[in-house]
Design a protein around this motif. Structure first.
Motif, PDB file in Angstrom:
ATOM      1  N   PHE A  82       3.564 -54.184  68.891  1.00 36.85           N
ATOM      2  CA  PHE A  82       2.299 -54.703  68.369  1.00 36.85           C
ATOM      3  C   PHE A  82       1.198 -53.661  68.517  1.00 36.85           C
ATOM      4  O   PHE A  82       0.528 -53.285  67.561  1.00 36.85           O
ATOM      5  N   TRP A  83       1.035 -53.168  69.746  1.00 42.52           N
ATOM      6  CA  TRP A  83      -0.072 -52.227  69.988  1.00 42.52           C
ATOM      7  C   TRP A  83       0.200 -50.854  69.399  1.00 42.52           C
ATOM      8  O   TRP A  83      -0.697 -50.226  68.830  1.00 42.52           O
ATOM      9  N   SER A  84       1.453 -50.384  69.500  1.00 37.94           N
ATOM     10  CA  SER A  84       1.687 -49.010  69.062  1.00 37.94           C
ATOM     11  C   SER A  84       1.656 -48.910  67.542  1.00 37.94           C
ATOM     12  O   SER A  84       1.105 -47.962  66.988  1.00 37.94           O
ATOM     13  N   GLN A  85       2.175 -49.930  66.856  1.00 42.48           N
ATOM     14  CA  GLN A  85       2.086 -49.936  65.397  1.00 42.48           C
ATOM     15  C   GLN A  85       0.630 -49.943  64.970  1.00 42.48           C
ATOM     16  O   GLN A  85       0.234 -49.279  64.025  1.00 42.48           O
ATOM     17  N   MET A  86      -0.159 -50.737  65.704  1.00 42.45           N
ATOM     18  CA  MET A  86      -1.579 -50.828  65.413  1.00 42.45           C
ATOM     19  C   MET A  86      -2.234 -49.463  65.573  1.00 42.45           C
ATOM     20  O   MET A  86      -2.914 -48.970  64.683  1.00 42.45           O
ATOM     21  N   GLN A  87      -1.972 -48.851  66.720  1.00 42.30           N
ATOM     22  CA  GLN A  87      -2.592 -47.550  66.982  1.00 42.30           C
ATOM     23  C   GLN A  87      -2.133 -46.503  65.991  1.00 42.30           C
ATOM     24  O   GLN A  87      -2.891 -45.631  65.597  1.00 42.30           O
ATOM     25  N   GLY A  88      -0.869 -46.633  65.580  1.00 46.88           N
ATOM     26  CA  GLY A  88      -0.344 -45.642  64.672  1.00 46.88           C
ATOM     27  C   GLY A  88      -0.996 -45.672  63.302  1.00 46.88           C
ATOM     28  O   GLY A  88      -1.091 -44.654  62.640  1.00 46.88           O
ATOM     29  N   SER A  89      -1.471 -46.861  62.901  1.00 46.04           N
ATOM     30  CA  SER A  89      -1.963 -46.924  61.528  1.00 46.04           C
ATOM     31  C   SER A  89      -3.459 -47.167  61.415  1.00 46.04           C
ATOM     32  O   SER A  89      -4.007 -47.118  60.326  1.00 46.04           O
ATOM     33  N   VAL A  90      -4.130 -47.459  62.516  1.00 41.94           N
ATOM     34  CA  VAL A  90      -5.586 -47.607  62.438  1.00 41.94           C
ATOM     35  C   VAL A  90      -6.206 -46.278  62.822  1.00 41.94           C
ATOM     36  O   VAL A  90      -5.982 -45.765  63.909  1.00 41.94           O
ATOM     37  N   ASP A  91      -6.988 -45.743  61.901  1.00 39.65           N
ATOM     38  CA  ASP A  91      -7.570 -44.432  62.138  1.00 39.65           C
ATOM     39  C   ASP A  91      -9.015 -44.595  62.576  1.00 39.65           C
ATOM     40  O   ASP A  91      -9.735 -45.457  62.063  1.00 39.65           O
ATOM     41  N   PHE A  92      -9.433 -43.772  63.519  1.00 29.92           N
ATOM     42  CA  PHE A  92     -10.776 -43.967  64.056  1.00 29.92           C
ATOM     43  C   PHE A  92     -11.854 -43.751  62.998  1.00 29.92           C
ATOM     44  O   PHE A  92     -12.659 -44.631  62.738  1.00 29.92           O
ATOM     45  N   THR A  93     -11.870 -42.579  62.357  1.00 35.54           N
ATOM     46  CA  THR A  93     -12.936 -42.325  61.379  1.00 35.54           C
ATOM     47  C   THR A  93     -12.748 -43.177  60.137  1.00 35.54           C
ATOM     48  O   THR A  93     -13.686 -43.789  59.631  1.00 35.54           O
ATOM     49  N   GLN A  94     -11.517 -43.186  59.632  1.00 34.35           N
ATOM     50  CA  GLN A  94     -11.244 -43.885  58.381  1.00 34.35           C
ATOM     51  C   GLN A  94     -11.513 -45.372  58.452  1.00 34.35           C
ATOM     52  O   GLN A  94     -12.112 -45.942  57.560  1.00 34.35           O
ATOM     53  N   ASP A  95     -11.048 -45.995  59.498  1.00 36.26           N
ATOM     54  CA  ASP A  95     -11.094 -47.442  59.540  1.00 36.26           C
ATOM     55  C   ASP A  95     -12.218 -47.968  60.420  1.00 36.26           C
ATOM     56  O   ASP A  95     -13.043 -48.751  59.991  1.00 36.26           O
ATOM     57  N   ILE A  96     -12.230 -47.517  61.668  1.00 35.96           N
ATOM     58  CA  ILE A  96     -13.190 -48.099  62.603  1.00 35.96           C
ATOM     59  C   ILE A  96     -14.604 -47.651  62.274  1.00 35.96           C
ATOM     60  O   ILE A  96     -15.520 -48.462  62.135  1.00 35.96           O
ATOM     61  N   LEU A  97     -14.791 -46.357  62.081  1.00 33.20           N
ATOM     62  CA  LEU A  97     -16.135 -45.865  61.805  1.00 33.20           C
ATOM     63  C   LEU A  97     -16.670 -46.429  60.499  1.00 33.20           C
ATOM     64  O   LEU A  97     -17.826 -46.824  60.402  1.00 33.20           O
ATOM     65  N   ASN A  98     -15.805 -46.484  59.488  1.00 35.54           N
ATOM     66  CA  ASN A  98     -16.239 -47.062  58.219  1.00 35.54           C
ATOM     67  C   ASN A  98     -16.629 -48.526  58.375  1.00 35.54           C
ATOM     68  O   ASN A  98     -17.580 -48.990  57.767  1.00 35.54           O
ATOM     69  N   GLY A  99     -15.873 -49.242  59.214  1.00 38.43           N
ATOM     70  CA  GLY A  99     -16.227 -50.633  59.488  1.00 38.43           C
ATOM     71  C   GLY A  99     -17.593 -50.735  60.138  1.00 38.43           C
ATOM     72  O   GLY A  99     -18.401 -51.603  59.796  1.00 38.43           O
ATOM     73  N   VAL A 100     -17.859 -49.816  61.073  1.00 36.04           N
ATOM     74  CA  VAL A 100     -19.163 -49.831  61.742  1.00 36.04           C
ATOM     75  C   VAL A 100     -20.272 -49.528  60.738  1.00 36.04           C
ATOM     76  O   VAL A 100     -21.317 -50.187  60.723  1.00 36.04           O
ATOM     77  N   ILE A 101     -20.022 -48.548  59.874  1.00 34.76           N
ATOM     78  CA  ILE A 101     -21.033 -48.221  58.856  1.00 34.76           C
ATOM     79  C   ILE A 101     -21.309 -49.433  57.981  1.00 34.76           C
ATOM     80  O   ILE A 101     -22.453 -49.781  57.712  1.00 34.76           O
ATOM     81  N   LYS A 102     -20.246 -50.111  57.584  1.00 32.72           N
ATOM     82  CA  LYS A 102     -20.418 -51.333  56.797  1.00 32.72           C
ATOM     83  C   LYS A 102     -21.320 -52.316  57.524  1.00 32.72           C
ATOM     84  O   LYS A 102     -22.252 -52.852  56.942  1.00 32.72           O
ATOM     85  N   SER A 103     -21.022 -52.541  58.794  1.00 31.74           N
ATOM     86  CA  SER A 103     -21.788 -53.569  59.487  1.00 31.74           C
ATOM     87  C   SER A 103     -23.245 -53.150  59.639  1.00 31.74           C
ATOM     88  O   SER A 103     -24.134 -53.999  59.588  1.00 31.74           O
ATOM     89  N   VAL A 104     -23.511 -51.858  59.798  1.00 27.87           N
ATOM     90  CA  VAL A 104     -24.908 -51.418  59.873  1.00 27.87           C
ATOM     91  C   VAL A 104     -25.607 -51.710  58.544  1.00 27.87           C
ATOM     92  O   VAL A 104     -26.728 -52.234  58.513  1.00 27.87           O
ATOM     93  N   VAL A 105     -24.924 -51.400  57.442  1.00 29.39           N
ATOM     94  CA  VAL A 105     -25.524 -51.650  56.121  1.00 29.39           C
ATOM     95  C   VAL A 105     -25.777 -53.140  55.924  1.00 29.39           C
ATOM     96  O   VAL A 105     -26.846 -53.548  55.460  1.00 29.39           O
ATOM     97  N   PHE A 106     -24.793 -53.964  56.329  1.00 31.91           N
ATOM     98  CA  PHE A 106     -24.993 -55.411  56.198  1.00 31.91           C
ATOM     99  C   PHE A 106     -26.172 -55.869  57.051  1.00 31.91           C
ATOM    100  O   PHE A 106     -26.950 -56.728  56.643  1.00 31.91           O
ATOM    101  N   GLY A 107     -26.267 -55.299  58.250  1.00 28.92           N
ATOM    102  CA  GLY A 107     -27.387 -55.664  59.124  1.00 28.92           C
ATOM    103  C   GLY A 107     -28.711 -55.345  58.461  1.00 28.92           C
ATOM    104  O   GLY A 107     -29.628 -56.164  58.450  1.00 28.92           O
ATOM    105  N   LEU A 108     -28.825 -54.147  57.888  1.00 32.78           N
ATOM    106  CA  LEU A 108     -30.045 -53.757  57.175  1.00 32.78           C
ATOM    107  C   LEU A 108     -30.350 -54.757  56.066  1.00 32.78           C
ATOM    108  O   LEU A 108     -31.474 -55.245  55.946  1.00 32.78           O
ATOM    109  N   ALA A 109     -29.315 -55.060  55.260  1.00 31.64           N
ATOM    110  CA  ALA A 109     -29.535 -55.914  54.092  1.00 31.64           C
ATOM    111  C   ALA A 109     -29.943 -57.315  54.519  1.00 31.64           C
ATOM    112  O   ALA A 109     -30.952 -57.846  54.035  1.00 31.64           O
TER     113      ALA A 109
END
Lengths: 155, 270, 270
Positions: free
Chosen positions: C193-220
């Protein structure tokens, strides 16, 4: 609402939020992008890459040693040119072969490297000469049926 | 008492959109006076206060407060001038998320660098002046209408302004609170050396405390004079207003087509 | 005759459409100007960070319960549904990947944004609208304190800071929920469960982009909520209408922005 109680709650909230971010960063994700400073690029040509995608892992003996950086189509040789970004600490012999493999029957595709015996190592911008294409399920089934049909005919 | 002019409005004209509200108003308030601006609802009294406060700008004529004209000032200048003004809004307009104490302390904290214990003393003094020192810790929701008005008054005088404007200070108060508020306005004006501008239609209460009265009607000053002069005035409009008669120069009916026409009894409609 | 009547109706309809369009564009323009004005008046929100912290309590801390509980349930549902689907193809091992990617990329920011709009956004609109209705904002302005700097900007920044934290908490809780159902309840291997997750979730691609999204939503969301409150007609119906509009508009904007951002972030790279 008392000022200090309020501050405390907001403080806890911020700590929890940052904790969640850290959890996501450390436990859930991993930085797969190898930074350009300590890595080198090699290319490999394939006739068929199947469903290989950029950022797919490059593995050798099952260990991730790099990522697929780029996939292009060479319009002269009509082949796919796959650029692999490998970590500097892993050096491979010049006659290493690359194959496109699938993890599990329907899993993601990755590039598998099999080290050769050459004493010279691959350098930046080198080309991997020996490649093996992706197995396309339809072709495989086609071959299987063709073989069966021939068997039947030979009898 | 020092009797130079603090507020001076000359021939002010203002309209919301195409609808003219003020059509050439002249008004002066001298330092230390309580001046009442009276008139029926919707005649432009509040608009006058907004002109003085610089929230709107007269399209013609001049408005002068302490020699400065609020409509012409830039933002910094206007804010500087406003610190010398206090305003009591119709229903107090207390900040609902702060206690009475914090409401009164608001301007002191925003505009001065006083230490917190100095602010405390000043706030308690102001609250004491309006008789609500004991209610300092209450939230606006826990105050009665009259008490909220008094807290708002304490807040209006927190920075020791030279001019305090009251927008309908008597509206919706019981007779006791009414008397208390009226007396407070008079007493604070005298003891703090303020000038008070009271916009009201409560004739009886305000005539007890004011020095001078302006009657506004249809965008112009209809009558002016001291309280005694107004009470004795023979002008039909003032008479109607002071005595609260239902019909007179201010008609009971809103302007309309002839009654018979609306009921379909006219000649042309059948 | 009939043709004339129909033409009149059609003309009316087109006129209405035109009118609504013009009104809509005006409002968008006003909202943009409002947004810029808030940015320009943000000095106070940082100089006196206590104001912003206070608002973070109301926007962030008070939204915690709904965010945490919803996150947990959404994750648990993802765990169940994902397992149901994946096991048909014998790929239960990808459950971690499925849960984590859906949450981090999409559901975390979007659902947290929608919940934030209905929990904190509506509260902000109602509060500001009420402050306007009860003349608290005018009172503040008359006290030479700019409501944009004192009231609006701290709420704006509180929202913008809270939103990514809430989205991260939502995702983390969701992954926890997926883990509880997938690993604890159904029995998917914990390591996979955890290793598959870690293997395919990328920090910049997925997590950082998610954070950017949430900042934009917060602004809006905060901009819409504040604008609707600030712009609300000062009546009870005005404020309730504005509150509804906040929830509707900001939900739609969150979903639309999510599409745009996703297209840029994940499509553009492949």
């Amino acid at each position: 609402m008392n000022r200090t109680v309020l501050d405390l709650w907001v403080g806890l909230f911020v700590i929890a939020g940052i904790g969640a971010l850290l959890f996501l960063a450390l436990k859930v994700g991993s930085t797969s992008t190898i930074n350009a400073a300590d890595s080198y690029e090699v290319t490999a040509d394939f006739q068929n890459i199947g469903g290989l995608k950029p950022r797919a892992p490059v593995k050798s003996a099952g260990v991730v040693v790099g990522r697929v950086a780029d996939i292009r189509f060479d319009n002269e040789k009509y082949e796919a040119v796959v650029t692999l970004r490998l970590a500097n600490r892993y050096a491979f012999p010049k006659d290493t072969s690359a194959a496109i493999m699938t993890s599990g029957l329907l899993g993601e595709q990755y590039v598998g490297l099999e080290a050769g015996g050459d004493s010279q190592k691959l350098k930046d911008q080198d080309r991997i000469m020996i490649t093996q294409d992706a197995v396309v399920l339809e072709n495989l089934i086609g071959q299987f049926l063709y073989g069966k049909a021939q068997e039947g005919a030979a009898k | 008492m020092q009797h130079d002019t603090l507020v001076e409005i000359e021939n002010a004209v203002f309209g919301y959109g195409a609808r003219p509200v003020l059509k050439g108003v002249n008004l002066t308030a001298k330092r230390g006076q309580v001046v009442a601006i009276m008139g029926s609802s919707g005649c432009g009294k509040t608009t006058l206060l907004r002109l003085i406060g610089g929230q709107i700008k007269a399209s013609q004529g001049t408005v002068r407060v302490a020699g400065e004209s609020p409509g012409e000032l830039d933002r910094t200048g206007l804010y500087r001038l406003r610190r010398k003004m206090g305003m009591l809004f119709q229903f107090g307009a207390l900040f609902t998320d702060m206690s009475a104490f914090d409401n009164v302390a608001f301007q002191l904290r925003e505009h001065t660098d006083l230490p917190e214990d100095a602010i405390r003393d000043l706030v308690l003094m102001k609250l004491h002046a309006v008789g609500l020192r004991g209610a300092a810790h209450l939230m606006p929701a826990e105050l009665s209408g009259g008490m909220a008005r008094r807290v708002a008054l304490a807040r209006a005088i927190a920075l020791e302004p030279m001019l305090v404007m009251y927008d309908e200070p008597f509206a919706g108060l019981d007779p006791i609170s009414l008397g208390v508020t009226g007396n407070l306005i008079r007493r604070l004006t005298d003891t703090l050396g303020l000038t008070s501008l009271v916009v009201t239609h409560d004739v009886q209460e305000s005539l007890k405390i004011v020095d001078y009265v302006y009657f506004v009607s249809e965008g112009v000053i209809m009558a002016e004079g001291t309280a005694a002069e107004i009470r004795a005035s023979g002008l039909p409009y003032v008479h109607q207003f002071v005595h609260g008669e239902s019909d007179g120069p201010v008609p009971f009916h809103y302007p309309a087509r002839p009654y018979a026409d609306d009921l379909g009894l006219g000649e042309g409609s059948a | 005759m009939i043709l004339g009547w129909e033409r009149e109706v059609l003309k009316q309809a087109i006129e209405n459409l035109g009118n609504h369009t013009i009104q809509g564009v005006w409002r968008i323009g006003f909202a943009c100007r409002f947004f810029l004005a808030v940015l320009l008046h943000s000095g106070t929100a940082f100089r006196r960070f206590g104001l912003t912290i206070r608002e973070m309590y109301f926007t962030g801390v008070l939204s915690l319960i709904i965010i945490l509980v919803s996150g947990l349930f959404v994750g648990m549902v993802l765990g169940l549904q994902g397992y149901e689907t994946l096991q048909r193809y014998g790929s239960e091992s990808a459950l971690g990947t499925l849960v984590a990617l859906s949450l981090v990329r999409e559901l975390g920011p979007v659902l947290a944004g929608l919940l934030f709009a209905s929990r904190a956004g509506s509260a902000i609109t109602a509060e500001i609208g009420l402050m306007k209705t009860t003349e608290q904002l005018s009172a503040m302005e008359m006290m030479a304190v700019d409501p944009l700097a004192r009231v609006v900007a701290p709420r704006f920044w509180a929202g913008v800071i809270s939103m990514p934290l809430l989205a991260a908490l939502f995702s983390a809780m969701g992954i926890l929920g997926g883990y509880l159902v997938g690993v604890r309840l159904i029995g998917v291997d914990e390591g996979t469960f955890w290793s598959q997750m870690q293997g395919s979730v990328d920090f910049t691609q997925d997590i950082l982009n998610g954070v950017i999204k949430s900042v934009v939503f917060g602004l809006a969301v905060t901009t819409i909520a504040l604008f609707e409150g600030y712009d609300a007609p000062p009546t009870a119906e005005g404020v309730s209408g504005a509150t509804t509009r906040t929830v509707v508009t900001s939900s739609l904007v969150v979903l639309a922005l999510d599409f745009v951002l996703t297209a840029f972030m994940f499509r553009g790279l492949n």
